[in-house]
Motif scaffolding. Structure first.
Motif, PDB file in Angstrom:
ATOM      1  N   PRO A  90     -80.506  77.848  47.910  1.00 14.90           N
ATOM      2  CA  PRO A  90     -79.974  78.468  49.121  1.00 14.90           C
ATOM      3  C   PRO A  90     -80.186  77.554  50.325  1.00 14.90           C
ATOM      4  O   PRO A  90     -81.291  77.084  50.595  1.00 14.90           O
ATOM      5  CB  PRO A  90     -80.782  79.760  49.246  1.00 14.90           C
ATOM      6  N   SER A 116     -83.592  84.368  43.965  1.00 14.01           N
ATOM      7  CA  SER A 116     -82.764  83.252  44.437  1.00 14.01           C
ATOM      8  C   SER A 116     -83.459  81.893  44.306  1.00 14.01           C
ATOM      9  O   SER A 116     -82.836  80.855  44.516  1.00 14.01           O
ATOM     10  CB  SER A 116     -82.354  83.483  45.898  1.00 14.01           C
ATOM     11  N   PRO A 123     -76.518  73.783  48.808  1.00 17.76           N
ATOM     12  CA  PRO A 123     -75.674  74.124  47.662  1.00 17.76           C
ATOM     13  C   PRO A 123     -75.437  72.986  46.676  1.00 17.76           C
ATOM     14  O   PRO A 123     -75.126  73.235  45.521  1.00 17.76           O
ATOM     15  CB  PRO A 123     -74.359  74.578  48.298  1.00 17.76           C
ATOM     16  N   ALA A 124     -75.606  71.746  47.107  1.00 18.42           N
ATOM     17  CA  ALA A 124     -75.429  70.600  46.210  1.00 18.42           C
ATOM     18  C   ALA A 124     -76.760  70.117  45.648  1.00 18.42           C
ATOM     19  O   ALA A 124     -76.836  69.062  45.035  1.00 18.42           O
ATOM     20  CB  ALA A 124     -74.731  69.468  46.951  1.00 18.42           C
ATOM     21  N   SER A 128     -79.761  71.439  40.818  1.00 20.33           N
ATOM     22  CA  SER A 128     -79.233  72.801  40.888  1.00 20.33           C
ATOM     23  C   SER A 128     -79.139  73.259  42.344  1.00 20.33           C
ATOM     24  O   SER A 128     -79.892  72.796  43.199  1.00 20.33           O
ATOM     25  CB  SER A 128     -80.092  73.757  40.069  1.00 20.33           C
ATOM     26  N   PRO A 129     -78.217  74.171  42.625  1.00 19.44           N
ATOM     27  CA  PRO A 129     -78.079  74.676  43.994  1.00 19.44           C
ATOM     28  C   PRO A 129     -79.340  75.403  44.456  1.00 19.44           C
ATOM     29  O   PRO A 129     -80.025  76.062  43.680  1.00 19.44           O
ATOM     30  CB  PRO A 129     -76.918  75.662  43.904  1.00 19.44           C
TER      31      PRO A 129
END
Length: 83
Positions: A21, A49, A24-25, A18-19
């Motif tokens: 912060p 976040s 992102p990948a 999952s992304p």
């Protein structure tokens, strides 16, 4: 069991798809999360976040072992066995 201060094995050893912060990948196995601070604490702890997978990872003796080194090895082995 409580998380060990300065361990961060769960933020280093497993891959995270999952992304995150700053990632992102996601994160490959064995790579420290960019959200770890100098003391190996999570900069996102308690924030919305923070990825759900991170918040859902419980500290368990079977996974964390008796030391940071053992936790890195155990989680790394789980990663290798499940990929």
């Amino acid at each position: 069991m409580e998380c060990r201060t300065g361990c961060a094995a769960c933020c280093i050893a497993p891959s995270i798809s999952s992304p995150i912060p700053g990632m992102p990948a996601g994160k490959p196995a064995g790579v420290p999360c960019v959200q770890l601070d100098e003391a190996l604490g999570c900069k996102l702890f308690g924030l919305p976040s923070r990825p759900a997978v991170c918040g859902g990872f419980p500290a368990l003796e079977d996974v964390c072992g008796d030391s940071r080194e053992e936790a890195l090895w155990l989680i790394g082995e789980l990663e290798r066995l499940t990929t």
